[in-house]
Design a protein around this motif. Sequence first.
Motif, mmCIF file in Angstrom:
data_model
loop_
_atom_site.group_PDB
_atom_site.id
_atom_site.type_symbol
_atom_site.label_atom_id
_atom_site.label_comp_id
_atom_site.label_asym_id
_atom_site.label_seq_id
_atom_site.Cartn_x
_atom_site.Cartn_y
_atom_site.Cartn_z
ATOM 1 N N MET A 113 0.838 -1.196 0.000
ATOM 2 C CA MET A 113 0.000 0.000 0.000
ATOM 3 C C MET A 113 0.881 1.256 0.000
ATOM 4 S SD MET A 113 -3.030 -1.203 2.603
ATOM 5 C CE MET A 113 -3.740 0.423 2.724
ATOM 6 N N GLN A 114 1.961 1.206 0.759
ATOM 7 C CA GLN A 114 2.870 2.341 0.820
ATOM 8 C C GLN A 114 3.538 2.565 -0.542
ATOM 9 O OE1 GLN A 114 5.904 1.980 3.830
ATOM 10 N NE2 GLN A 114 6.365 4.154 3.782
ATOM 11 N N VAL A 115 3.951 1.492 -1.189
ATOM 12 C CA VAL A 115 4.570 1.607 -2.515
ATOM 13 C C VAL A 115 3.567 2.167 -3.512
ATOM 14 C CG1 VAL A 115 5.512 0.274 -4.446
ATOM 15 C CG2 VAL A 115 6.331 -0.142 -2.127
ATOM 16 N N ARG A 116 2.329 1.705 -3.449
ATOM 17 C CA ARG A 116 1.289 2.229 -4.358
ATOM 18 C C ARG A 116 1.088 3.723 -4.151
ATOM 19 N NH1 ARG A 116 -1.639 -2.948 -3.385
ATOM 20 N NH2 ARG A 116 -1.398 -4.089 -5.328
ATOM 21 N N GLU A 117 1.060 4.128 -2.888
ATOM 22 C CA GLU A 117 0.879 5.547 -2.591
ATOM 23 C C GLU A 117 2.077 6.359 -3.087
ATOM 24 O OE1 GLU A 117 -0.998 9.030 -1.158
ATOM 25 O OE2 GLU A 117 -1.686 7.072 -1.833
ATOM 26 N N LEU A 118 3.285 5.849 -2.860
ATOM 27 C CA LEU A 118 4.478 6.537 -3.355
ATOM 28 C C LEU A 118 4.428 6.646 -4.881
ATOM 29 C CD1 LEU A 118 7.256 7.821 -2.982
ATOM 30 C CD2 LEU A 118 8.227 5.509 -3.025
ATOM 31 N N ALA A 119 4.054 5.562 -5.542
ATOM 32 C CA ALA A 119 3.957 5.585 -7.006
ATOM 33 C C ALA A 119 2.930 6.609 -7.465
ATOM 34 C CB ALA A 119 3.602 4.196 -7.533
ATOM 35 N N ARG A 120 1.804 6.681 -6.768
ATOM 36 C CA ARG A 120 0.766 7.658 -7.125
ATOM 37 C C ARG A 120 1.292 9.086 -6.956
ATOM 38 N NH1 ARG A 120 -2.249 11.159 -5.105
ATOM 39 N NH2 ARG A 120 -1.687 10.739 -2.942
#
Length: 176
Positions: A113-120
């Motif tokens: 979830m953290q990686v997805r948020e960073l990517a976003r």
Amino acid sequence: MSDASLVERSADGDTAAFGVLIRRYGPHMRAYAARILGYGDGEADDAVQEAALQAWQRIDRVEDPERVRNWLFRIAANKALDRLRRRHPHADLEAMVDAPDERPVDEVVAARMQVRELARIVQALPDAQRAVWVMREVGGAPYAEIAEATGLSAPTVRGLLARARRRVIEQMEGWR
């Protein structure tokens, strides 16, 4: 065979030696280009093909054969940046690797979830900020190399990177 030997042989027209260089660094060049461009429609593959063609045409101009990896990455970054400048809207930057993970499930889910948020967040950065952020934070490129690859001055690169970092930190604050 060392990179320097492969460069020398390639400069003499040895296509097999050049092929070894591309097989050695091509996948990394592709990942680097994909991070700059965003993942999705194969543009990173096209950028790497263009970079390989340009590298073959200019292999005899490599100043430091021991640093051919950096030279290849710079060409790939330039090709990716050219493509980035030409297109709108932006593709999704997120890339999740679904490799088996030994951590507890809740940790894996939180990390993803953290990686997805960073990517976003990174995807939402303006093109120039995203490019310098990816080149520095993901690729580890020095400021001078980023400046050369983007055609910007080193102070401009530092300013763009500072703004990008500040935005990423502010928006990731909830994940601390």
